[in-house]
Scaffold this motif. Sequence first.
Motif, PDB file in Angstrom:
ATOM      1  N   ASP A  60      51.487  23.741  81.596  1.00  0.00           N
ATOM      2  CA  ASP A  60      51.932  22.989  80.478  1.00  0.00           C
ATOM      3  C   ASP A  60      52.717  21.796  80.951  1.00  0.00           C
ATOM      4  O   ASP A  60      52.376  20.436  80.321  1.00  0.00           O
ATOM      5  N   ALA A  61      53.568  21.968  81.703  1.00  0.00           N
ATOM      6  CA  ALA A  61      54.182  20.805  82.422  1.00  0.00           C
ATOM      7  C   ALA A  61      53.536  19.806  83.044  1.00  0.00           C
ATOM      8  O   ALA A  61      53.497  18.587  82.967  1.00  0.00           O
ATOM      9  N   ARG A  62      52.297  20.036  83.812  1.00  0.00           N
ATOM     10  CA  ARG A  62      51.507  19.209  84.380  1.00  0.00           C
ATOM     11  C   ARG A  62      50.684  18.605  83.393  1.00  0.00           C
ATOM     12  O   ARG A  62      50.288  17.534  83.658  1.00  0.00           O
ATOM     13  N   ILE A  63      50.252  19.371  82.391  1.00  0.00           N
ATOM     14  CA  ILE A  63      49.464  18.572  81.393  1.00  0.00           C
ATOM     15  C   ILE A  63      50.215  17.438  80.701  1.00  0.00           C
ATOM     16  O   ILE A  63      49.917  16.408  80.442  1.00  0.00           O
ATOM     17  N   ALA A  64      51.568  17.807  80.364  1.00  0.00           N
ATOM     18  CA  ALA A  64      52.471  16.939  79.863  1.00  0.00           C
ATOM     19  C   ALA A  64      52.625  15.586  80.862  1.00  0.00           C
ATOM     20  O   ALA A  64      52.612  14.428  80.229  1.00  0.00           O
ATOM     21  N   GLU A  65      52.713  15.889  82.011  1.00  0.00           N
ATOM     22  CA  GLU A  65      52.922  14.792  82.910  1.00  0.00           C
ATOM     23  C   GLU A  65      51.393  13.868  83.105  1.00  0.00           C
ATOM     24  O   GLU A  65      51.667  12.755  82.941  1.00  0.00           O
ATOM     25  N   ILE A  66      50.332  14.529  83.212  1.00  0.00           N
ATOM     26  CA  ILE A  66      49.134  13.796  83.127  1.00  0.00           C
ATOM     27  C   ILE A  66      49.006  12.824  81.831  1.00  0.00           C
ATOM     28  O   ILE A  66      48.770  11.908  81.917  1.00  0.00           O
ATOM     29  N   VAL A  67      49.223  13.506  80.653  1.00  0.00           N
ATOM     30  CA  VAL A  67      48.889  12.940  79.329  1.00  0.00           C
ATOM     31  C   VAL A  67      50.076  11.703  79.171  1.00  0.00           C
ATOM     32  O   VAL A  67      49.747  10.608  78.704  1.00  0.00           O
ATOM     33  N   GLY A  68      51.110  11.981  79.676  1.00  0.00           N
ATOM     34  CA  GLY A  68      52.322  11.099  79.652  1.00  0.00           C
ATOM     35  C   GLY A  68      51.907   9.891  80.447  1.00  0.00           C
ATOM     36  O   GLY A  68      52.485   8.616  80.186  1.00  0.00           O
TER      37      GLY A  68
END
Length: 174
Positions: A60-68
């Motif tokens: 979830d942290a990596r997905i948040a980083e990508i979308v951010g």
Amino acid sequence: MPVWFTSDTHFGDRRALNIDRRPYPDLAAHDAGLIANWNARVAPDDTVWHLGDVALGPSDARIAEIVGTLNGVKHLIVGNNDGPGTLALRDWASVGHYVEIEVEGRRLVLCHYAFRTWNGMGRGALDLHGHSHGKLAPIPRQYDVGVDVHACAPVCLAEILVSRRRNKRAEPSP
């Protein structure tokens, strides 16, 4: 402000490299390429409708980083591979399974899945969808906005409409 559409980015999903034959040698290049293509087209204040399947596999942290890192005011139409972490991201201006909007005077019905019929179909409304990765034969006024159909980048409505006309011209005459 411009409005963009995309779907099926599948960040972090190894299947996208094999099943969809995307032009990247590995997953790191895939994710970096999709991010670069997105940000080359979309300005920070543009609107983007992502029609589902953002990522599958990363934390979830990596997905948040990508979308951010992705430009634009981002709206999510939920896809079958969008988990709770993706849905809960603060980067989404909205999250839903279906929406009807108007862009450039055109009524649009947005969903991850292609419809056989949709609201306003007989009055010119267009159905924009993802999920099929370019493998579903479209019916009139129905368009797949996925990255597999549109050179791994978001597209605007004018490009979506031209894509169908271009494909018709490319078909051989009987």
